[in-house]
Write a protein that holds these residues in place. Structure first.
Motif, PDB file in Angstrom:
ATOM      1  N   SER A  76     -44.720  13.669   0.954  1.00 25.76           N
ATOM      2  CA  SER A  76     -44.083  14.571   1.877  1.00 25.76           C
ATOM      3  C   SER A  76     -44.272  16.251   1.684  1.00 25.76           C
ATOM      4  N   ASP A  77     -44.050  16.448   0.206  1.00 22.07           N
ATOM      5  CA  ASP A  77     -44.202  17.800  -0.187  1.00 22.07           C
ATOM      6  C   ASP A  77     -45.612  18.195   0.278  1.00 22.07           C
ATOM      7  N   MET A  78     -46.814  17.439   0.015  1.00 16.55           N
ATOM      8  CA  MET A  78     -47.996  17.810   0.539  1.00 16.55           C
ATOM      9  C   MET A  78     -48.287  18.128   1.863  1.00 16.55           C
ATOM     10  N   ARG A  79     -47.483  17.328   2.797  1.00 11.38           N
ATOM     11  CA  ARG A  79     -47.598  17.226   4.340  1.00 11.38           C
ATOM     12  C   ARG A  79     -46.979  18.635   4.593  1.00 11.38           C
ATOM     13  N   GLU A  80     -45.998  18.930   4.003  1.00  2.00           N
ATOM     14  CA  GLU A  80     -45.296  20.250   4.214  1.00  2.00           C
ATOM     15  C   GLU A  80     -46.178  21.375   4.002  1.00  2.00           C
ATOM     16  N   LYS A  81     -46.910  21.390   2.965  1.00  2.00           N
ATOM     17  CA  LYS A  81     -47.894  22.537   2.397  1.00  2.00           C
ATOM     18  C   LYS A  81     -49.233  22.530   3.394  1.00  2.00           C
ATOM     19  N   PHE A  82     -49.573  21.354   3.529  1.00  2.00           N
ATOM     20  CA  PHE A  82     -50.846  21.047   4.291  1.00  2.00           C
ATOM     21  C   PHE A  82     -50.780  20.393   5.495  1.00  2.00           C
ATOM     22  N   PRO A  83     -50.134  20.858   6.648  1.00  2.00           N
ATOM     23  CA  PRO A  83     -49.553  20.003   7.686  1.00  2.00           C
ATOM     24  C   PRO A  83     -50.804  19.219   8.526  1.00  2.00           C
ATOM     25  N   VAL A  84     -52.269  19.552   8.175  1.00  2.00           N
ATOM     26  CA  VAL A  84     -53.186  18.840   8.754  1.00  2.00           C
ATOM     27  C   VAL A  84     -53.551  17.588   7.918  1.00  2.00           C
ATOM     28  N   TYR A  85     -53.900  18.110   6.724  1.00  2.00           N
ATOM     29  CA  TYR A  85     -54.641  17.021   6.121  1.00  2.00           C
ATOM     30  C   TYR A  85     -53.482  16.361   4.973  1.00  2.00           C
ATOM     31  N   GLY A  86     -52.482  17.033   4.556  1.00  4.29           N
ATOM     32  CA  GLY A  86     -51.487  16.595   3.814  1.00  4.29           C
ATOM     33  C   GLY A  86     -52.133  16.056   2.413  1.00  4.29           C
ATOM     34  N   CYS A  87     -51.822  14.948   1.791  1.00  2.00           N
ATOM     35  CA  CYS A  87     -52.448  14.585   0.524  1.00  2.00           C
ATOM     36  C   CYS A  87     -53.933  14.783   0.293  1.00  2.00           C
ATOM     37  N   VAL A  88     -54.607  14.558   1.448  1.00  2.82           N
ATOM     38  CA  VAL A  88     -56.235  14.522   1.584  1.00  2.82           C
ATOM     39  C   VAL A  88     -56.533  15.740   1.097  1.00  2.82           C
TER      40      VAL A  88
END
Ligand SMILES: [Zn+2]
Length: 159
Positions: A76-88
């Motif tokens: 969830s935190d990664m998705r907030e930081k990188f809205p397009v790729y998230g964890c990827v």
């Protein structure tokens, strides 16, 4: 302070967000402390609070619950930081770092091989006539451009 045997407590971030009373049975309280509302908001936005509770209910083991929540919160935190790729985005970055490290290891092993051969040769002829240049495999600017400006702190979920 106790009222009818129920200890009054500070509502967790999940209960505060949903404007409900946080009891000692609240399954989300251990993972969403009141002082980190953003953590809950991110997880709620990506998974939905019902799904998070459902996932927790399916697990009996406390360690598994903790691991599942760690994963949910990180994603969830990664998705907030990188809205397009998230964890990827994070996976790509780590993969690049691994690739750089492997190439560097390969280079160092090749250098070691040359030195060993040289040493063997010089002890045979008792002439030490060579110094190989020890250039770093990547300059710092190359390494920087490879990592595309992503810093490790981007993946730090401790804050
Ligand atoms: Zn709660």
């Amino acid at each position: 302070m106790t009222v009818k045997g129920v200890t009054s407590r500070v509502s967790c971030a999940a209960c505060k967000y949903q404007r409900r009373k946080c009891t000692s049975q609240c399954v989300l309280a251990p993972y969403f402390p009141a002082n980190q509302p953003k953590k809950f908001q991110n997880a709620h936005r990506l998974f939905g609070v019902r799904n998070i509770v459902r996932i927790l209910e399916q697990l009996d083991d406390e360690d598994q619950k903790a691991d599942a929540m760690k994963s949910i919160i990180f994603e969830s935190d990664m998705r907030e930081k990188f809205p397009v790729y998230g964890c990827v985005e994070c996976i790509f970055y780590l993969r690049q770092q691994l690739q750089i490290a492997l190439q560097e290891l390969q280079y160092v092993n090749a250098q070691l091989h040359i030195y060993r051969q040289q040493q063997q040769h010089s002890s045979e002829s008792s002439v030490n006539n060579g110094r190989l240049s020890m250039l770093p495999f990547f300059s710092s600017t190359e390494a920087e451009s490879i990592s595309q400006g992503i810093t490790y702190s981007d993946f730090d979920v401790s804050n």
